[in-house]
Write a protein that holds these residues in place. Structure first.
Motif, PDB file in Angstrom:
ATOM      1  N   LEU A  22     -11.376 -36.928  21.271  1.00 27.46           N
ATOM      2  CA  LEU A  22     -12.303 -37.027  21.328  1.00 27.46           C
ATOM      3  C   LEU A  22     -11.966 -38.675  20.437  1.00 27.46           C
ATOM      4  CD1 LEU A  22     -14.930 -34.640  20.349  1.00 27.46           C
ATOM      5  CD2 LEU A  22     -15.429 -36.171  22.103  1.00 27.46           C
ATOM      6  N   LYS A  23     -10.054 -38.626  19.656  1.00 23.81           N
ATOM      7  CA  LYS A  23      -9.487 -39.373  18.715  1.00 23.81           C
ATOM      8  C   LYS A  23      -9.674 -40.695  20.091  1.00 23.81           C
ATOM      9  CE  LYS A  23      -6.230 -40.675  15.204  1.00 23.81           C
ATOM     10  NZ  LYS A  23      -5.300 -41.123  16.582  1.00 23.81           N
ATOM     11  N   ASP A  26     -12.602 -42.070  21.173  1.00 23.34           N
ATOM     12  CA  ASP A  26     -14.087 -42.771  20.290  1.00 23.34           C
ATOM     13  C   ASP A  26     -15.033 -42.163  20.520  1.00 23.34           C
ATOM     14  OD1 ASP A  26     -14.603 -43.832  18.145  1.00 23.34           O
ATOM     15  OD2 ASP A  26     -14.842 -45.426  19.228  1.00 23.34           O
ATOM     16  N   GLY A  27     -15.042 -40.803  21.232  1.00 20.03           N
ATOM     17  CA  GLY A  27     -16.017 -40.696  21.438  1.00 20.03           C
ATOM     18  C   GLY A  27     -16.332 -39.970  23.282  1.00 20.03           C
ATOM     19  N   VAL A  57     -16.888 -31.606  15.383  1.00 23.49           N
ATOM     20  CA  VAL A  57     -17.064 -32.590  16.139  1.00 23.49           C
ATOM     21  C   VAL A  57     -19.733 -31.841  15.792  1.00 23.49           C
ATOM     22  CG1 VAL A  57     -15.249 -31.659  17.604  1.00 23.49           C
ATOM     23  CG2 VAL A  57     -18.093 -30.874  18.109  1.00 23.49           C
ATOM     24  N   GLU A  63     -23.133 -37.368  24.171  1.00 24.78           N
ATOM     25  CA  GLU A  63     -21.710 -37.405  23.858  1.00 24.78           C
ATOM     26  C   GLU A  63     -21.907 -36.814  22.196  1.00 24.78           C
ATOM     27  OE1 GLU A  63     -19.800 -40.993  24.380  1.00 24.78           O
ATOM     28  OE2 GLU A  63     -19.318 -41.822  21.902  1.00 24.78           O
ATOM     29  N   TYR A  64     -19.395 -36.443  22.602  1.00 32.97           N
ATOM     30  CA  TYR A  64     -19.087 -36.154  20.854  1.00 32.97           C
ATOM     31  C   TYR A  64     -18.528 -36.883  20.919  1.00 32.97           C
ATOM     32  CZ  TYR A  64     -21.350 -31.590  22.890  1.00 32.97           C
ATOM     33  OH  TYR A  64     -21.946 -30.846  23.909  1.00 32.97           O
ATOM     34  N   ARG A  65     -17.864 -36.986  19.285  1.00 34.39           N
ATOM     35  CA  ARG A  65     -17.264 -37.082  18.438  1.00 34.39           C
ATOM     36  C   ARG A  65     -16.727 -36.457  17.260  1.00 34.39           C
ATOM     37  NH1 ARG A  65     -19.654 -37.987  13.937  1.00 34.39           N
ATOM     38  NH2 ARG A  65     -21.518 -39.116  13.414  1.00 34.39           N
TER      39      ARG A  65
END
Length: 254
Positions: A22-23, A26-27, A57, A63-65
């Motif tokens: 995820l990092k 960038d999502g 998160v 979308e997940y971040r």
């Protein structure tokens, strides 16, 4: 340096693989993460749902971040470091007096982690922030730490992380690294001449405790057009050494 777990839990490993992805991305959505990690979409969804439930998160549409709850953990980790509390005002002074970017870095798990960064009135903004981890051999800060570790510790770090060269000026061989570390031990200061970022130079000095163990390093960084000649090799080096000495005294007697 950390040691491999004898009985690692695959679920924990997968959790951090997802978070690191995820990092790096960038999502991302479930499908993109599943493709990136080559694991089933249902597995990714289950992990993300659990991480969202625990507030680590955040989901925005599909979308997940990474969530801000990690910021709380990071702030806690930094503040329990005595070095941060002692060094911060001196690193602030270094930035103010040089007008450049000033940094405090520590070694953890064989990587360099920025514990603090602050900007003088002429400082350039580079793509790194508190918590960013970097290969030790690519920065003046990291080399200042490596120079005062035992040969066995340096061996372990190089064996584990290698000597990748992000720029043409980076150290790319063990022989070159050993020569650089010997020079740093002799001079007491380390230089980074565009070894991590093209166009950026850096001067660093180690910070050691009262037992002469290296516990971190401080530096001043600036663009090559400002850090030249005597200002780079003499004036900035002397200023960084002076600030490191003050920090060391405060570490010893606080």
């Amino acid at each position: 340096m950390s040691k491999p777990a004898k009985n690692p839990l695959q679920s924990v490993t997968t959790t951090f693989e997802i978070l690191n992805a995820l990092k790096a991305l960038d999502g991302a959505g479930v499908t993109e993460l599943a493709r990136h990690l080559d694991i089933p979409k249902s597995t990714v969804h289950n992990y993300l749902s659990t991480l969202e439930q625990e507030e680590y998160v955040v989901r925005e549409d599909t979308e997940y971040r990474v969530g801000l709850r990690f910021l709380e953990l990071g702030a806690y980790a930094r503040h329990v470091q005595q070095l941060f509390e002692i060094a911060k005002p001196e690193v602030d002074r270094l930035a103010e007096e040089t007008g450049e970017l000033a940094n405090l870095l520590v070694e953890e798990h064989g990587r360099g982690s920025y514990l603090y960064r602050t900007y003088g009135d002429q400082a350039v903004r580079v793509k790194a922030h508190v918590g960013t981890r970097v290969p030790l051999h690519t920065t003046a800060l990291g080399k200042a730490i490596l120079a005062f570790l035992s040969p066995e510790e340096v061996d372990e770090i190089v064996d584990r992380h290698g000597l990748d060269a992000p720029t043409e000026q980076s150290i790319g061989s063990r022989e070159e690294l050993d020569e650089a570390l010997a020079e740093i031990r002799e001079r007491g200061v380390a230089f980074d001449d565009e070894e991590r970022i093209d166009g950026l130079r850096c001067v660093a000095a180690p910070v050691r405790d009262d037992g002469d163990e290296v516990i971190g390093a401080i530096s001043a960084s600036g663009p090559t057009n400002r850090l030249q000649g005597d200002r780079f090799r003499e004036e900035m080096a002397q200023k960084v050494l002076e600030v490191a000495n003050v920090i060391e005294l405060n570490v010893t007697y606080s």
